[in-house]
Design an enzyme around this catalytic site. Structure first.
Site, mmCIF file in Angstrom:
data_model
loop_
_atom_site.group_PDB
_atom_site.id
_atom_site.type_symbol
_atom_site.label_atom_id
_atom_site.label_comp_id
_atom_site.label_asym_id
_atom_site.label_seq_id
_atom_site.Cartn_x
_atom_site.Cartn_y
_atom_site.Cartn_z
ATOM 1 N N CYS A 1 -7.424 0.637 -4.885
ATOM 2 C CA CYS A 1 -6.087 0.827 -5.456
ATOM 3 C C CYS A 1 -5.183 1.210 -4.289
ATOM 4 O O CYS A 1 -5.553 2.067 -3.484
ATOM 5 C CB CYS A 1 -6.100 1.931 -6.516
ATOM 6 S SG CYS A 1 -4.456 2.363 -7.127
ATOM 7 N N ASP B 1 4.293 -3.583 -6.641
ATOM 8 C CA ASP B 1 3.225 -2.695 -7.123
ATOM 9 C C ASP B 1 3.749 -1.972 -8.361
ATOM 10 O O ASP B 1 4.945 -2.036 -8.667
ATOM 11 C CB ASP B 1 2.829 -1.690 -6.029
ATOM 12 C CG ASP B 1 1.737 -0.722 -6.487
ATOM 13 O OD1 ASP B 1 0.760 -1.182 -7.092
ATOM 14 O OD2 ASP B 1 1.870 0.492 -6.263
ATOM 15 N N SER B 2 2.862 -1.240 -9.010
ATOM 16 C CA SER B 2 3.272 -0.465 -10.185
ATOM 17 C C SER B 2 4.086 0.766 -9.800
ATOM 18 O O SER B 2 4.781 1.339 -10.633
ATOM 19 C CB SER B 2 2.044 -0.027 -10.992
ATOM 20 O OG SER B 2 1.221 0.811 -10.205
ATOM 21 N N GLU C 1 1.349 9.803 -8.276
ATOM 22 C CA GLU C 1 2.730 9.540 -8.700
ATOM 23 C C GLU C 1 3.486 10.828 -9.003
ATOM 24 O O GLU C 1 4.700 10.885 -8.900
ATOM 25 C CB GLU C 1 2.748 8.615 -9.930
ATOM 26 C CG GLU C 1 2.389 7.162 -9.629
ATOM 27 C CD GLU C 1 3.477 6.404 -8.889
ATOM 28 O OE1 GLU C 1 4.634 6.861 -8.871
ATOM 29 O OE2 GLU C 1 3.166 5.343 -8.303
#
Length: 276
Positions: A196, A21-22, A164
């Site tokens: 997401c 994943d990012s 994040e």
């Protein structure tokens, strides 16, 4: 033209599952995989250096995704889980080409779209990154199975950076969620897909906004179950591993990732910096 039958006899149940994943979002999928498949070794790659993917070009997302896929293949993974909706929406075909049929590839959009299609849903909303919404993949995938479902997609780009940065149960996330979910596009929905893998980290706040009016889909659980079905089908389930190993690679070490990964996987995790 006949499609070539998949053959994974060269793979062993003892090999790890690769997940990427990012950033921290894919940990929601990894956590469900750990719960459902408690004997599997997992290798996770969080591309924290390049997040959020949702603001990147399709070309950049393809480059990041294929590099990570090749790295996970080098780590001897028996399956690749694209635990990122944006990477799935923009780079799934290219990841499949990189894999070249060597291992199964599981994405986070198609299993969810298929499940929603065959249940009782009329008006479905999807919140996701700009890149996922622009791809239209959720709408295409759902309507491929059930053309009668109405699907409305809304880009919600502020959620990933907030997550994040570690904002959870915070006035900032409350304000962002209220602003997005009150959008007229989502006015008549009965079901909401969190498009997401970061968003389930805010699922309690999202459910609180709706009360019992809207069903919120638990995508990580659906994806983990789909993975289990695939591994079982090809005799690749590991049920002989009493002490599974969880290894995390990050392209940039972040405090929030460390905090959430320890919460999900315990304090004795392997966290390693790896720039591809």
């Amino acid at each position: 033209m006949k499609t070539k039958k998949k053959d994974y006899q060269h793979l062993s149940p003892k090999q790890p599952i690769g997940i990427f994943d990012s950033g921290v979002g894919g940990l929601t999928v990894a956590k469900e995989i750990k719960r459902l498949l408690p004997h599997e070794d997992l290798i996770y790659f969080g591309d924290t250096k390049h997040l959020p993917y949702g603001e990147k070009s399709k070309e950049a997302i393809i480059e990041y995704s294929t590099k990570i896929t090749n790295f996970l293949l080098q780590q001897n993974c028996k399956a690749i889980v694209i635990a990122c909706n944006t990477a799935t929406a923009n780079a799934l075909s290219e990841v499949m080409l990189s894999v070249a049929g060597k291992v199964p590839v599981i994405d986070v959009i198609n299993p969810v779209a298929e499940k929603v299609s065959y249940e009782i849903h009329n008006n479905v909303g999807v919140i996701a990154t700009k890149a996922t919404v622009n791809s239209g993949l959720y709408k295409k995938s759902i309507r491929k199975h059930n053309k009668w479902i109405k699907v409305d997609e809304l880009a919600t780009p502020l959620l990933v950076p907030a997550i994040e940065e570690g904002f959870k149960n915070h006035p900032i996330t409350h304000a962002i969620i209220y602003n997005y979910l009150s959008n007229s596009k989502l006015k008549n929905i009965e079901t909401l897909i969190l498009g997401c893998t970061h968003y389930p980290l805010l699922i309690d706040e999202i459910k609180q906004y709706y009360g019992n009016r809207v069903r919120v889909i638990d995508s990580p659980n659906i994806v983990a179950n789909h993975l289990k079905i695939i591994l079982d089908k090809y005799h690749l389930l590991n049920d002989q591993n009493p002490k599974p190993n969880y290894h995390f690679y990050l392209s940039d070490l972040t405090k929030n990732f460390e905090k959430i990964s320890k919460k999900f996987f315990g304090k004795t995790i392997d966290l390693e910096l790896k720039v591809l």
